[in-house]
Design an enzyme around this catalytic site. Structure first.
Site, PDB file in Angstrom:
ATOM      1  N   SER A  31       7.631  -5.502   6.430  1.00  0.00           N
ATOM      2  CA  SER A  31       7.348  -6.608   7.590  1.00  0.00           C
ATOM      3  C   SER A  31       8.026  -7.916   7.239  1.00  0.00           C
ATOM      4  O   SER A  31       7.331  -8.904   7.263  1.00  0.00           O
ATOM      5  CB  SER A  31       5.819  -7.071   7.711  1.00  0.00           C
ATOM      6  OG  SER A  31       5.265  -5.893   8.080  1.00  0.00           O
ATOM      7  N   ASP A  80       5.182  -3.339  11.583  1.00  0.00           N
ATOM      8  CA  ASP A  80       3.798  -2.982  11.992  1.00  0.00           C
ATOM      9  C   ASP A  80       3.692  -2.673  13.233  1.00  0.00           C
ATOM     10  O   ASP A  80       2.506  -2.124  13.775  1.00  0.00           O
ATOM     11  CB  ASP A  80       3.055  -3.927  11.304  1.00  0.00           C
ATOM     12  CG  ASP A  80       2.976  -5.312  11.736  1.00  0.00           C
ATOM     13  OD1 ASP A  80       4.180  -5.654  12.392  1.00  0.00           O
ATOM     14  OD2 ASP A  80       2.563  -6.425  11.124  1.00  0.00           O
ATOM     15  N   ARG A 140       0.877  -1.364   0.017  1.00  0.00           N
ATOM     16  CA  ARG A 140      -0.007  -0.101  -0.060  1.00  0.00           C
ATOM     17  C   ARG A 140       0.767   1.392   0.053  1.00  0.00           C
ATOM     18  O   ARG A 140       1.868   1.422   0.778  1.00  0.00           O
ATOM     19  CB  ARG A 140      -1.037  -0.113   1.269  1.00  0.00           C
ATOM     20  CG  ARG A 140      -2.216  -0.867   1.181  1.00  0.00           C
ATOM     21  CD  ARG A 140      -2.931  -0.587   2.430  1.00  0.00           C
ATOM     22  NE  ARG A 140      -2.268  -0.870   3.734  1.00  0.00           N
ATOM     23  CZ  ARG A 140      -2.371   0.029   4.618  1.00  0.00           C
ATOM     24  NH1 ARG A 140      -3.680   0.777   4.766  1.00  0.00           N
ATOM     25  NH2 ARG A 140      -1.692  -0.193   5.891  1.00  0.00           N
TER      26      ARG A 140
END
Length: 430
Positions: free
Chosen positions: A115, A168, A47
């Site tokens: 991540s 995250d 994203r």
């Protein structure tokens, strides 16, 4: 947990709980202003986000994002192709906003949520230890992922600086802290599980060089890898671990995260089916299929309020081909879901208390407010899990101390959190 955390802070490799120094030494507090970007790369999609911040009064005034799917061949190609593809998407995203006078004489700034396991060397650099999930790009291992992205953006003519590399969980702590300055712990309770918290820099013996001006440092615990003889492991957990892709690792995560709860219940039901005729004459093909029962399925059964437990009957029939069950049998299945979920929630609460104890909070003498920000579908959507976690926290720290400890949902640590950390570490801060 608190002991293992201290050992992990003392030296690299000192504990199964890695206690990774994030180099984030100041968290957002709501006063940040300006336009910041985020890139969230953690799976088959990534994203890109644009977030407009307007200080304490208005906070986030605008948030836009775009999701991009990564072509399969790029997930096992070479590093420059993957980062080139990402930089191109970022350049298009920036181009589509048109000319922005804000950036006539200053660089755009980006928070990068990555991540995958990295060895972080500063707030904006980290070398890739190994790929996980479906990625296998050999020439990126051992390289600085920020430098790779920075180079790819320059090739696209995009004047953007990566001002923070985070994961995250650190992002969840930041997103929580932005709306509430009393947030001291960020926890992910979803498919996987992890926690990050704000530590005094002086309490981190392995931290080299000068201590940060703020005197604080965010630690990414990687608590999923915690293991201890205290953990209530059963034969089902031991078999699950042995047959997993990473035997002997992530033991705590395998007991508490959403990825595994349905699978533990399936293993219990299979043993019952093999040792009794309570499910009747059942074809065990489905019952023997790993991960066929997912956590949303056990949540639906656990929350079944119908008088004859109709949802339980449907889930057993659809997922496991167990049909014509008696009401007593369905009640037993609900009880198994309850036992597995309560254990998970209670252990997660114990982990949080371990962190609070480590930083001297959550006791009757400590009057400071301590807020725990939690992100993830397991906490957000599984009501029984959430309620059990919250009541266990109160039970473990006591009625009096629990008045100053609260838990709240924090959404989108990996997106919004990254943009907020970029803002808190902007090169243009006075």
């Amino acid at each position: 947990m608190a002991e293992e955390m201290a050992a992990g802070l003392a030296e690299e490799g000192g504990s199964k709980v890695k206690m990774i120094v994030s180099y984030v030494d100041s968290l957002p507090n709501g006063s940040e202003e300006g336009l910041f970007y985020a890139l969230d790369l953690g799976g088959t999609n990534f994203r890109v986000l644009r977030v407009q911040l307007a200080g304490k009064e208005k906070r986030v005034v605008k948030r836009e994002s775009r999701e991009v799917s990564i072509p399969r061949h790029l997930m096992s190609g070479n590093s420059s192709e993957l980062f080139g593809f990402i930089a191109l998407a970022l350049a298009k995203f920036v181009h589509d906003e048109g000319h922005n006078t804000l950036f006539d004489n200053k660089q755009r700034e980006l928070g990068f949520t990555f991540s995958f396991p990295v060895r972080q060397t500063s707030i904006a650099s980290g070398t890739l230890i190994k790929w996980t999930k479906a990625f296998s790009i050999d020439d990126a291992v051992g390289e600085d992922v920020v430098a790779e992205l920075q180079m790819a953006m320059e090739k696209q003519g995009l004047d953007m600086r990566v001002s923070a590399l985070i994961n995250d969980t650190v992002g969840t702590l930041a997103a929580g802290s932005y709306y509430d300055e009393d947030v001291v712990v960020g926890v992910i309770l979803g498919t996987g599980s992890n926690a990050a918290y704000l530590e005094k820099a002086s309490a981190i013996p392995k931290l080299e060089g000068e201590l940060p001006k703020s005197g604080n440092m965010v630690i990414n615990t990687e608590w999923g890898n915690f293991s201890s003889p205290c953990l209530p492991l059963t034969e089902y957990d031991e078999a699950l671990d042995k047959e997993s892709l990473n035997p002997g690792e992530q033991i705590f995560e395998k007991l508490i995260s959403g990825m595994y709860l349905g699978e533990i219940v399936r293993r219990v039901l299979l043993k019952i089916s093999l040792q009794s005729s309570i499910f009747g004459n059942v074809d065990q093909t489905k019952l023997k299929s790993h991960f066929i029962l997912r956590t949303p399925d056990i949540s639906a059964m656990h929350h079944d309020q119908t008088p004859d437990l109709k949802i339980v009957a449907e889930k057993l029939a659809d997922n496991l081909k167990i049909i014509d069950t008696s009401l007593e049998t369905r009640k037993m299945v609900v009880e198994i879901c309850d036992i597995v979920t309560r254990r998970s929630a209670r252990l997660a609460a114990a982990g949080i208390v371990g962190i609070l104890r480590k930083i001297g909070r959550g006791n009757p003498n400590d009057k400071r407010k301590s807020v725990i920000a939690i992100d993830g579908g397991l906490y957000e959507h599984y009501t029984e899990f959430r309620q059990c976690l919250e009541s266990t926290l109160t039970e473990l720290i006591g009625e009096e101390a629990s008045r100053s400890v609260t838990v709240k949902l924090a959404n989108d640590g990996s997106g919004l959190g990254a943009a907020l950390i970029a803002a808190a570490h902007s090169q243009y801060l006075k």
